[in-house]
Design a protein around this motif. Structure first.
Motif, PDB file in Angstrom:
ATOM      1  N   GLY A 237      -5.851  -1.886  -1.469  1.00  7.73           N
ATOM      2  CA  GLY A 237      -5.817  -0.379  -1.467  1.00  7.73           C
ATOM      3  C   GLY A 237      -5.018   0.092  -2.615  1.00  7.73           C
ATOM      4  N   LEU A 238      -4.745   1.385  -2.477  1.00  6.66           N
ATOM      5  CA  LEU A 238      -3.839   2.137  -3.520  1.00  6.66           C
ATOM      6  C   LEU A 238      -2.329   1.907  -3.091  1.00  6.66           C
ATOM      7  N   SER A 239      -1.781   1.483  -4.392  1.00  3.56           N
ATOM      8  CA  SER A 239      -0.355   1.348  -4.377  1.00  3.56           C
ATOM      9  C   SER A 239       0.376   2.038  -5.340  1.00  3.56           C
ATOM     10  N   ALA A 240       1.738   2.083  -5.487  1.00  2.00           N
ATOM     11  CA  ALA A 240       2.221   2.874  -6.461  1.00  2.00           C
ATOM     12  C   ALA A 240       1.899   2.570  -7.994  1.00  2.00           C
ATOM     13  N   LEU A 241       1.725   1.317  -8.115  1.00  2.00           N
ATOM     14  CA  LEU A 241       1.166   0.920  -9.514  1.00  2.00           C
ATOM     15  C   LEU A 241      -0.053   1.687  -9.807  1.00  2.00           C
ATOM     16  N   ASP A 242      -1.066   1.847  -8.801  1.00  2.00           N
ATOM     17  CA  ASP A 242      -2.228   2.878  -9.379  1.00  2.00           C
ATOM     18  C   ASP A 242      -1.823   4.223  -9.794  1.00  2.00           C
ATOM     19  N   ALA A 243      -0.892   4.652  -9.049  1.00  2.00           N
ATOM     20  CA  ALA A 243      -0.587   6.141  -9.465  1.00  2.00           C
ATOM     21  C   ALA A 243       0.103   5.952 -10.780  1.00  2.00           C
ATOM     22  N   LYS A 244       0.834   4.981 -11.024  1.00  2.00           N
ATOM     23  CA  LYS A 244       1.759   4.838 -12.489  1.00  2.00           C
ATOM     24  C   LYS A 244       0.929   4.702 -13.561  1.00  2.00           C
ATOM     25  N   LEU A 245      -0.060   3.844 -13.218  1.00  2.00           N
ATOM     26  CA  LEU A 245      -1.101   3.651 -14.372  1.00  2.00           C
ATOM     27  C   LEU A 245      -2.065   4.632 -14.512  1.00  2.00           C
ATOM     28  N   ALA A 246      -2.496   5.433 -13.503  1.00  2.00           N
ATOM     29  CA  ALA A 246      -3.310   6.609 -13.651  1.00  2.00           C
ATOM     30  C   ALA A 246      -2.385   7.662 -14.399  1.00  2.00           C
ATOM     31  N   ARG A 247      -1.038   7.958 -14.213  1.00  2.00           N
ATOM     32  CA  ARG A 247      -0.491   9.051 -14.945  1.00  2.00           C
ATOM     33  C   ARG A 247      -0.425   8.282 -16.314  1.00  2.00           C
ATOM     34  N   LYS A 248       0.207   7.199 -16.533  1.00  2.00           N
ATOM     35  CA  LYS A 248      -0.090   6.634 -17.925  1.00  2.00           C
ATOM     36  C   LYS A 248      -1.278   7.007 -18.658  1.00  2.00           C
ATOM     37  N   MET A 249      -2.465   6.713 -18.158  1.00  2.00           N
ATOM     38  CA  MET A 249      -3.914   6.866 -18.784  1.00  2.00           C
ATOM     39  C   MET A 249      -4.192   8.265 -19.175  1.00  2.00           C
ATOM     40  N   ASP A 250      -3.694   9.368 -17.951  1.00  2.71           N
ATOM     41  CA  ASP A 250      -3.584  10.602 -18.527  1.00  2.71           C
ATOM     42  C   ASP A 250      -2.618  10.995 -19.787  1.00  2.71           C
ATOM     43  N   GLN A 251      -1.822  10.367 -19.891  1.00  3.60           N
ATOM     44  CA  GLN A 251      -0.835  10.719 -21.018  1.00  3.60           C
ATOM     45  C   GLN A 251      -1.530  10.337 -22.243  1.00  3.60           C
TER      46      GLN A 251
ATOM     47  N   LEU B  74       0.874  -0.969   0.040  1.00  4.97           N
ATOM     48  CA  LEU B  74      -0.118  -0.140   0.004  1.00  4.97           C
ATOM     49  C   LEU B  74       0.762   1.327   0.113  1.00  4.97           C
ATOM     50  N   LEU B  75       0.305   2.251  -0.680  1.00  7.73           N
ATOM     51  CA  LEU B  75       1.067   3.555  -0.558  1.00  7.73           C
ATOM     52  C   LEU B  75       1.284   3.944   0.864  1.00  7.73           C
ATOM     53  N   SER B  76       2.502   4.514   1.327  1.00  5.82           N
ATOM     54  CA  SER B  76       2.514   5.051   2.667  1.00  5.82           C
ATOM     55  C   SER B  76       2.051   6.358   2.516  1.00  5.82           C
ATOM     56  N   GLU B  77       2.220   7.189   3.680  1.00  6.13           N
ATOM     57  CA  GLU B  77       1.415   8.549   4.070  1.00  6.13           C
ATOM     58  C   GLU B  77       2.317   9.509   2.988  1.00  6.13           C
ATOM     59  N   THR B  78       3.622   9.337   3.089  1.00  2.00           N
ATOM     60  CA  THR B  78       4.564  10.218   2.145  1.00  2.00           C
ATOM     61  C   THR B  78       4.198  10.013   0.419  1.00  2.00           C
ATOM     62  N   GLY B  79       3.912   8.429   0.293  1.00  7.10           N
ATOM     63  CA  GLY B  79       3.732   8.341  -1.064  1.00  7.10           C
ATOM     64  C   GLY B  79       2.526   8.747  -1.475  1.00  7.10           C
ATOM     65  N   ARG B  80       1.292   8.750  -0.375  1.00  8.22           N
ATOM     66  CA  ARG B  80       0.054   9.472  -1.066  1.00  8.22           C
ATOM     67  C   ARG B  80       0.173  10.836  -1.227  1.00  8.22           C
ATOM     68  N   GLU B  81       0.783  11.713  -0.487  1.00  7.27           N
ATOM     69  CA  GLU B  81       1.102  13.051  -0.458  1.00  7.27           C
ATOM     70  C   GLU B  81       1.988  13.171  -1.975  1.00  7.27           C
ATOM     71  N   THR B  82       2.821  12.562  -2.229  1.00  3.83           N
ATOM     72  CA  THR B  82       3.667  12.856  -3.513  1.00  3.83           C
ATOM     73  C   THR B  82       3.078  12.321  -4.781  1.00  3.83           C
ATOM     74  N   MET B  83       2.507  11.210  -4.553  1.00  2.00           N
ATOM     75  CA  MET B  83       1.853  10.609  -5.864  1.00  2.00           C
ATOM     76  C   MET B  83       0.364  10.911  -6.277  1.00  2.00           C
ATOM     77  N   LEU B  84      -0.407  11.109  -5.184  1.00  4.16           N
ATOM     78  CA  LEU B  84      -1.769  11.185  -5.366  1.00  4.16           C
ATOM     79  C   LEU B  84      -2.036  12.713  -5.551  1.00  4.16           C
ATOM     80  N   ALA B  85      -1.513  13.677  -4.944  1.00 11.93           N
ATOM     81  CA  ALA B  85      -1.714  15.101  -4.975  1.00 11.93           C
ATOM     82  C   ALA B  85      -1.657  15.663  -6.646  1.00 11.93           C
ATOM     83  N   PRO B  86      -0.662  15.512  -7.239  1.00  9.21           N
ATOM     84  CA  PRO B  86      -0.891  15.721  -8.964  1.00  9.21           C
ATOM     85  C   PRO B  86      -1.809  15.005  -9.449  1.00  9.21           C
ATOM     86  N   LEU B  87      -2.562  13.733  -9.067  1.00 10.01           N
ATOM     87  CA  LEU B  87      -3.455  13.143  -9.748  1.00 10.01           C
ATOM     88  C   LEU B  87      -4.853  13.989  -9.656  1.00 10.01           C
TER      89      LEU B  87
END
Lengths: 98, 98
Positions: free
Chosen positions: A81-95, A4-17
């Motif tokens: 729940g949310l992992s780094a893979l979700d953030a990675k796929l979300a960014r790719k989908m936006d691209q 699962l995403l850590s608290e720090t990971g959530r802040e850095t990876m989810l905020a831009p999403l």
């Protein structure tokens, strides 16, 4: 097992999403976004491009399509729940949708 | 404007679909079926084949996919319910999934 995403990971990876239009799903540790395209060909073309990346990364979306609309939900089932893979796929989908 | 199925049309066109696993959607004049495949490649491969027919016939499904599962709902929006196009696309999807 994916972590699962850590608290720090959530802040850095989810905020831009969130700034890019992703939102949390109510009652689930998952993110969702609805894409609107010009027509079905554009919508399904996006899904096809995203499907190739999803399969390559062995991380698959939950998604609903009707005509030119695609609703995507991302969460990591084996992590519960949310992992780094979700953030990675979300960014790719936006691209891919851009 | 596409015509709604007549009573006779419903009997002749929908009965074989119900036997093939399609059911009515509760509260809507629409039919639905959930397909299970072996994996995502098979599921999305089915969707890709179906998408080409949907676009060719200008009649598009509502569908949800997660990994190897594809839930399809068919109805004709501009007719406000089931038309012969829905039966035709349902038969084609069964053929493509088979």
């Amino acid at each position: 097992m994916t972590e699962l995403l850590s608290e720090t990971g959530r802040e850095t990876m989810l905020a831009p999403l969130f700034e890019a239009g992703w939102t949390m799903v109510e009652g689930r540790d998952a993110i969702t976004k609805t894409y609107q395209f010009d027509n079905f060909v554009e919508a399904f073309g996006f899904m096809t491009r995203a499907a190739l990346w999803a399969e390559k990364w062995d991380h698959h979306p939950e998604w609903f399509n009707v005509y030119k609309t695609v609703e995507v939900t991302l969460s990591t089932h084996d992590a519960g729940g949310l992992s780094a893979l979700d953030a990675k796929l979300a960014r790719k989908m936006d691209q891919l949708a851009g």
